[in-house]
Design a protein around this motif. Structure first.
Motif, PDB file in Angstrom:
ATOM      1  N   MET A 278       0.945  -1.336  -0.105  1.00  0.00           N
ATOM      2  CA  MET A 278      -0.045  -0.131  -0.056  1.00  0.00           C
ATOM      3  C   MET A 278       0.929   1.333  -0.068  1.00  0.00           C
ATOM      4  O   MET A 278       2.161   1.314   0.501  1.00  0.00           O
ATOM      5  N   SER A 279       0.205   2.330  -0.484  1.00  0.00           N
ATOM      6  CA  SER A 279       0.921   3.669  -0.653  1.00  0.00           C
ATOM      7  C   SER A 279       1.259   4.375   0.796  1.00  0.00           C
ATOM      8  O   SER A 279       0.223   4.268   1.518  1.00  0.00           O
ATOM      9  N   THR A 280       2.283   5.001   1.037  1.00  0.00           N
ATOM     10  CA  THR A 280       2.513   5.849   2.198  1.00  0.00           C
ATOM     11  C   THR A 280       1.966   7.124   2.054  1.00  0.00           C
ATOM     12  O   THR A 280       2.176   7.988   3.049  1.00  0.00           O
ATOM     13  N   TYR A 281       1.611   7.522   0.824  1.00  0.00           N
ATOM     14  CA  TYR A 281       0.932   9.017   0.731  1.00  0.00           C
ATOM     15  C   TYR A 281       0.057   9.335   1.847  1.00  0.00           C
ATOM     16  O   TYR A 281      -0.994   8.643   1.866  1.00  0.00           O
ATOM     17  N   ARG A 282      -0.095  10.652   2.175  1.00  0.00           N
ATOM     18  CA  ARG A 282      -1.033  11.274   2.981  1.00  0.00           C
ATOM     19  C   ARG A 282      -1.396  12.602   2.190  1.00  0.00           C
ATOM     20  O   ARG A 282      -0.737  13.240   1.755  1.00  0.00           O
ATOM     21  N   PHE A 283      -2.749  12.599   2.167  1.00  0.00           N
ATOM     22  CA  PHE A 283      -3.531  13.890   1.548  1.00  0.00           C
ATOM     23  C   PHE A 283      -3.318  15.056   2.681  1.00  0.00           C
ATOM     24  O   PHE A 283      -3.787  14.961   3.945  1.00  0.00           O
TER      25      PHE A 283
ATOM     26  N   ALA B 222       9.546   5.312 -16.225  1.00  0.00           N
ATOM     27  CA  ALA B 222       8.643   6.449 -15.523  1.00  0.00           C
ATOM     28  C   ALA B 222       8.940   6.602 -14.209  1.00  0.00           C
ATOM     29  O   ALA B 222       9.525   5.838 -13.693  1.00  0.00           O
ATOM     30  N   LYS B 223       9.010   7.990 -13.589  1.00  0.00           N
ATOM     31  CA  LYS B 223       9.067   8.001 -12.030  1.00  0.00           C
ATOM     32  C   LYS B 223       8.137   7.330 -11.491  1.00  0.00           C
ATOM     33  O   LYS B 223       6.964   7.402 -11.998  1.00  0.00           O
ATOM     34  N   SER B 224       8.383   6.729 -10.421  1.00  0.00           N
ATOM     35  CA  SER B 224       7.276   5.819  -9.682  1.00  0.00           C
ATOM     36  C   SER B 224       7.043   6.414  -8.472  1.00  0.00           C
ATOM     37  O   SER B 224       6.293   5.534  -7.586  1.00  0.00           O
ATOM     38  N   ASP B 225       7.520   7.618  -7.934  1.00  0.00           N
ATOM     39  CA  ASP B 225       6.905   8.041  -6.591  1.00  0.00           C
ATOM     40  C   ASP B 225       5.594   8.585  -6.722  1.00  0.00           C
ATOM     41  O   ASP B 225       4.828   8.855  -7.733  1.00  0.00           O
ATOM     42  N   ASP B 226       4.807   8.614  -5.563  1.00  0.00           N
ATOM     43  CA  ASP B 226       3.520   9.126  -5.331  1.00  0.00           C
ATOM     44  C   ASP B 226       2.966  10.162  -6.120  1.00  0.00           C
ATOM     45  O   ASP B 226       2.164  10.255  -7.010  1.00  0.00           O
TER      46      ASP B 226
ATOM     47  N   ALA C 133      -5.355   4.758  -2.982  1.00  0.00           N
ATOM     48  CA  ALA C 133      -4.180   3.797  -2.785  1.00  0.00           C
ATOM     49  C   ALA C 133      -4.314   2.625  -3.582  1.00  0.00           C
ATOM     50  O   ALA C 133      -3.128   2.244  -4.036  1.00  0.00           O
ATOM     51  N   LYS C 134      -5.393   2.237  -4.080  1.00  0.00           N
ATOM     52  CA  LYS C 134      -5.544   1.040  -5.043  1.00  0.00           C
ATOM     53  C   LYS C 134      -4.973   1.615  -6.418  1.00  0.00           C
ATOM     54  O   LYS C 134      -4.371   0.811  -7.055  1.00  0.00           O
ATOM     55  N   SER C 135      -5.246   2.802  -6.847  1.00  0.00           N
ATOM     56  CA  SER C 135      -4.824   3.266  -8.248  1.00  0.00           C
ATOM     57  C   SER C 135      -3.277   3.568  -8.005  1.00  0.00           C
ATOM     58  O   SER C 135      -2.623   3.080  -9.147  1.00  0.00           O
ATOM     59  N   LEU C 136      -2.491   3.901  -7.094  1.00  0.00           N
ATOM     60  CA  LEU C 136      -1.440   4.152  -6.872  1.00  0.00           C
ATOM     61  C   LEU C 136      -0.456   2.781  -7.062  1.00  0.00           C
ATOM     62  O   LEU C 136       0.312   2.604  -7.701  1.00  0.00           O
ATOM     63  N   GLU C 137      -1.304   1.702  -6.313  1.00  0.00           N
ATOM     64  CA  GLU C 137      -0.487   0.441  -6.365  1.00  0.00           C
ATOM     65  C   GLU C 137      -0.660  -0.202  -7.735  1.00  0.00           C
ATOM     66  O   GLU C 137       0.334  -0.748  -8.296  1.00  0.00           O
ATOM     67  N   GLU C 138      -1.783  -0.143  -8.408  1.00  0.00           N
ATOM     68  CA  GLU C 138      -1.943  -0.601  -9.708  1.00  0.00           C
ATOM     69  C   GLU C 138      -0.927  -0.045 -10.597  1.00  0.00           C
ATOM     70  O   GLU C 138      -0.246  -0.845 -11.504  1.00  0.00           O
TER      71      GLU C 138
END
Length: 196
Positions: free
Chosen positions: A1-6, A46-50, A28-33
């Motif tokens: 899962m992503s560690t991104y926080r809004f 491509a860059k893969s950061d959130d 979260a689901k879209s970032l993972e996919e």
């Protein structure tokens, strides 16, 4: 899962939900996919950061097929137009001079939450500066804004074209082939752009 926080405010969060289809779960689901898809397609480079991936997801309103196509198009375009996307050292004299001239100026104020940029199409000397370098500076600044400014990712950009001082020499720098290439390039960007 992503560690991104809004981290933006509630109004931004509601706009993202209602206009961009961005909820915590969808994000979260879209970032993972997309990250898994990039692992499966290493040729895209491509860059893969959130935040980078979110710029594309938000620009495509979290439609995954469209996001994948935009990412593929964008990185393909970068490899096919090296005159705008390679050798992007801001300390190169020709780049630094154009930046100081203000060929592309992001303003500090916003309009309808959109970031406003002024594109000064004729501030450079066409006898001295290459049009490709002018485009390169604009794209460098826009890339930096898009990757670091979440509000821009969510609301987009308003571009104001300042045509003051335009001359025949400036027009000669923009043959139809270059205009077509620039239009194709803009169409492949993930940011929502309005022009006035």
């Amino acid at each position: 899962m992503s560690t991104y926080r809004f981290t933006l405010n509630e109004a931004d969060k509601n706009f993202a939900i209602n206009v961009l289809n961005e909820t915590h779960e969808t994000r979260a689901k879209s970032l993972e996919e997309i990250k898994n898809w990039l692992i499966e397609n290493p040729n895209i480079c491509a860059k893969s950061d959130d935040l980078n991936i979110l710029a594309f997801l938000r620009g495509c309103k979290f439609r995954l097929d469209k996001t994948k196509q935009k990412i593929q198009n964008y990185y393909e375009m970068r490899s096919k137009v090296p005159e705008w996307f390679a050798n992007r050292d801001p300390m190169l004299p020709e780049i630094e001079e154009l930046a100081k001239l203000g060929v592309f100026i992001p303003l500090r104020q916003f309009q309808d939450n959109k970031h406003v940029v002024i594109i000064r199409t004729a501030v450079h000397d066409p006898r001295k500066h290459k049009q490709d370098d002018v485009f390169k500076v604009g794209k460098m600044i826009l890339d930096l804004l898009g990757c670091e400014n979440e509000q821009l990712q969510i609301y987009g950009v308003i571009a104001i074209f300042d045509m003051q001082g335009i001359s025949v020499a400036h027009a000669r720098q923009l043959p139809p082939s270059k205009i077509k290439k620039s239009s194709a390039c803009m169409a492949k960007l993930s940011l929502q752009t309005e022009t006035t």
